[in-house]
Design a protein around this motif. Structure first.
Motif, PDB file in Angstrom:
ATOM      1  N   ASP A  29      33.977   4.231  33.031  1.00 34.88           N
ATOM      2  CA  ASP A  29      33.572   3.955  31.661  1.00 34.88           C
ATOM      3  C   ASP A  29      33.119   5.263  31.022  1.00 34.88           C
ATOM      4  O   ASP A  29      33.108   6.320  31.662  1.00 34.88           O
ATOM      5  N   PHE A  30      32.713   5.226  29.758  1.00 29.41           N
ATOM      6  CA  PHE A  30      32.082   6.388  29.144  1.00 29.41           C
ATOM      7  C   PHE A  30      30.722   6.600  29.820  1.00 29.41           C
ATOM      8  O   PHE A  30      29.956   5.649  30.025  1.00 29.41           O
ATOM      9  N   LEU A  31      30.425   7.823  30.155  1.00 29.39           N
ATOM     10  CA  LEU A  31      29.201   8.158  30.887  1.00 29.39           C
ATOM     11  C   LEU A  31      28.317   9.072  30.059  1.00 29.39           C
ATOM     12  O   LEU A  31      28.810   9.956  29.342  1.00 29.39           O
ATOM     13  N   LEU A 114      31.684   2.650  24.711  1.00 30.78           N
ATOM     14  CA  LEU A 114      31.670   3.504  23.526  1.00 30.78           C
ATOM     15  C   LEU A 114      31.394   4.945  23.904  1.00 30.78           C
ATOM     16  O   LEU A 114      30.511   5.227  24.716  1.00 30.78           O
ATOM     17  N   GLY A 115      32.151   5.846  23.299  1.00 30.04           N
ATOM     18  CA  GLY A 115      31.904   7.268  23.488  1.00 30.04           C
ATOM     19  C   GLY A 115      30.992   7.799  22.401  1.00 30.04           C
ATOM     20  O   GLY A 115      30.065   7.117  21.965  1.00 30.04           O
ATOM     21  N   ASP A 116      31.272   8.998  21.941  1.00 33.69           N
ATOM     22  CA  ASP A 116      30.449   9.609  20.905  1.00 33.69           C
ATOM     23  C   ASP A 116      30.637   8.895  19.570  1.00 33.69           C
ATOM     24  O   ASP A 116      31.710   8.371  19.267  1.00 33.69           O
ATOM     25  N   ILE A 117      29.580   8.915  18.782  1.00 31.87           N
ATOM     26  CA  ILE A 117      29.605   8.414  17.410  1.00 31.87           C
ATOM     27  C   ILE A 117      29.276   9.592  16.503  1.00 31.87           C
ATOM     28  O   ILE A 117      28.192  10.172  16.600  1.00 31.87           O
ATOM     29  N   LEU A 118      30.212   9.970  15.650  1.00 30.27           N
ATOM     30  CA  LEU A 118      30.063  11.146  14.799  1.00 30.27           C
ATOM     31  C   LEU A 118      29.922  10.694  13.355  1.00 30.27           C
ATOM     32  O   LEU A 118      30.800  10.014  12.825  1.00 30.27           O
ATOM     33  N   VAL A 126      34.168   6.827  15.633  1.00 26.81           N
ATOM     34  CA  VAL A 126      33.667   6.181  16.837  1.00 26.81           C
ATOM     35  C   VAL A 126      34.743   6.261  17.919  1.00 26.81           C
ATOM     36  O   VAL A 126      35.867   5.790  17.716  1.00 26.81           O
ATOM     37  N   PHE A 127      34.405   6.871  19.050  1.00 27.04           N
ATOM     38  CA  PHE A 127      35.316   6.890  20.187  1.00 27.04           C
ATOM     39  C   PHE A 127      34.992   5.678  21.053  1.00 27.04           C
ATOM     40  O   PHE A 127      33.829   5.388  21.325  1.00 27.04           O
ATOM     41  N   ILE A 132      39.009  -2.259  23.353  1.00 28.46           N
ATOM     42  CA  ILE A 132      38.170  -2.917  22.340  1.00 28.46           C
ATOM     43  C   ILE A 132      38.486  -2.443  20.921  1.00 28.46           C
ATOM     44  O   ILE A 132      37.826  -2.864  19.970  1.00 28.46           O
ATOM     45  N   LEU A 133      39.481  -1.593  20.773  1.00 27.18           N
ATOM     46  CA  LEU A 133      39.802  -1.046  19.456  1.00 27.18           C
ATOM     47  C   LEU A 133      40.143  -2.141  18.448  1.00 27.18           C
ATOM     48  O   LEU A 133      39.588  -2.176  17.344  1.00 27.18           O
ATOM     49  N   ALA A 134      41.060  -3.043  18.802  1.00 18.25           N
ATOM     50  CA  ALA A 134      41.488  -4.085  17.865  1.00 18.25           C
ATOM     51  C   ALA A 134      40.310  -4.971  17.467  1.00 18.25           C
ATOM     52  O   ALA A 134      40.181  -5.362  16.293  1.00 18.25           O
ATOM     53  N   TYR A 135      39.449  -5.277  18.423  1.00 14.61           N
ATOM     54  CA  TYR A 135      38.281  -6.110  18.138  1.00 14.61           C
ATOM     55  C   TYR A 135      37.360  -5.423  17.145  1.00 14.61           C
ATOM     56  O   TYR A 135      36.881  -6.044  16.180  1.00 14.61           O
ATOM     57  N   LEU A 136      37.119  -4.143  17.344  1.00 18.77           N
ATOM     58  CA  LEU A 136      36.246  -3.404  16.424  1.00 18.77           C
ATOM     59  C   LEU A 136      36.842  -3.335  15.024  1.00 18.77           C
ATOM     60  O   LEU A 136      36.138  -3.501  14.027  1.00 18.77           O
TER      61      LEU A 136
END
Length: 250
Positions: A29-31, A114-118, A126-127, A132-136
């Motif tokens: 996952d994102f760490l 979720l990765g970084d949020i810029l 949002v990375f 989960i892209l389609a859901y978001l």
């Protein structure tokens, strides 16, 4: 290590073992920085090769790809980038990282997906995990009181230059505790406590030694405070103290 940290370290080894046995690339996952540090402590025990990436060059939250030695196919990280903009800029609020994260959490999204949020003035990136892209894109329609729209951005078209401020300071030496005290505006003893407590990272690796020397260009992350880049020292004061410059990421 705590029990949770030990389980995470075992999980990394298991992913590495499975990648080698199945001859496929497997992903974590994102760490966060602490989790990445746990991984790096056990690199010598891995059963496969690895790469680390978070979607763009300066990413803080990253995925690990466990790569078998005999791999014979091309692969990509399951990382997507979502561009979020207000539907009507005239009525848009000033949104913070916390606002965006809160709205995502309210959708039932796990932080590890979720990765970084810029956050820029007019755009938010949002990375996230590709799954989960389609859901978001369908469900994220409002952040606070601001109505927003989303679109996927391809990695090759993504460009982001973080806002930063060049700041000057004065320290007695390039020791990490001196640098942290300067950039965080705290005492050296407090800086030492933060370092020994695992709160400080150099180039995304946990730094536990107060006497570590900061080198030009190194990225400094202080948990719950922010990110900085140590530019360099550029002279001395009359009392022999070092003049330094560092970049503060806004």
């Amino acid at each position: 290590m705590t029990k949770e940290e030990s389980l995470l370290a075992k999980r990394f080894l298991d992913l590495s073992r499975q990648a080698g046995q199945k001859n496929v690339v497997l992903f974590s996952d994102f760490l966060n920085l602490n989790e990445l540090n746990i991984f790096k402590q056990g690199i010598s025990e891995l059963y496969s090769g690895y790469e680390i990436f978070g979607g763009y060059e300066l990413s803080e939250r990253q995925m690990i790809a466990f790569i078998p030695d005999a791999l014979c196919y091309t692969w990509n990280y399951p990382i997507a980038c979502l561009k979020i903009t207000p539907v009507n800029k005239k009525f848009a609020e000033h949104l913070s990282h916390r606002d965006v994260l809160g709205s995502l959490m309210n959708l039932g999204i796990e932080r590890c997906k979720l990765g970084d949020i810029l956050v820029n003035e007019d755009e938010i990136y949002v990375f996230c995990h590709q799954k989960i892209l389609a859901y978001l894109m369908e469900e994220l329609t409002r952040i606070r009181h601001t109505v927003v729209k989303s679109e996927e951005i391809q990695p090759e078209s993504f460009s982001f230059e973080p806002e930063k401020e060049l700041v000057e300071g004065i320290i007695t030496s390039n020791r990490l505790d001196n640098v942290i005290a300067c950039i965080c505006k705290i005492s050296r003893s407090q800086a030492s406590q933060w370092i020994k407590g695992g709160k400080v990272f150099l180039n995304n690796r946990q730094a536990l030694q107060t006497t570590t020397e900061c080198k030009a260009g190194e990225l400094i992350s202080v948990r719950s405070i922010g990110r900085f880049r140590f530019v360099d020292s550029y002279g001395e004061t009359r009392k022999g103290r070092l003049k330094i410059q560092y970049e503060k990421y806004l």
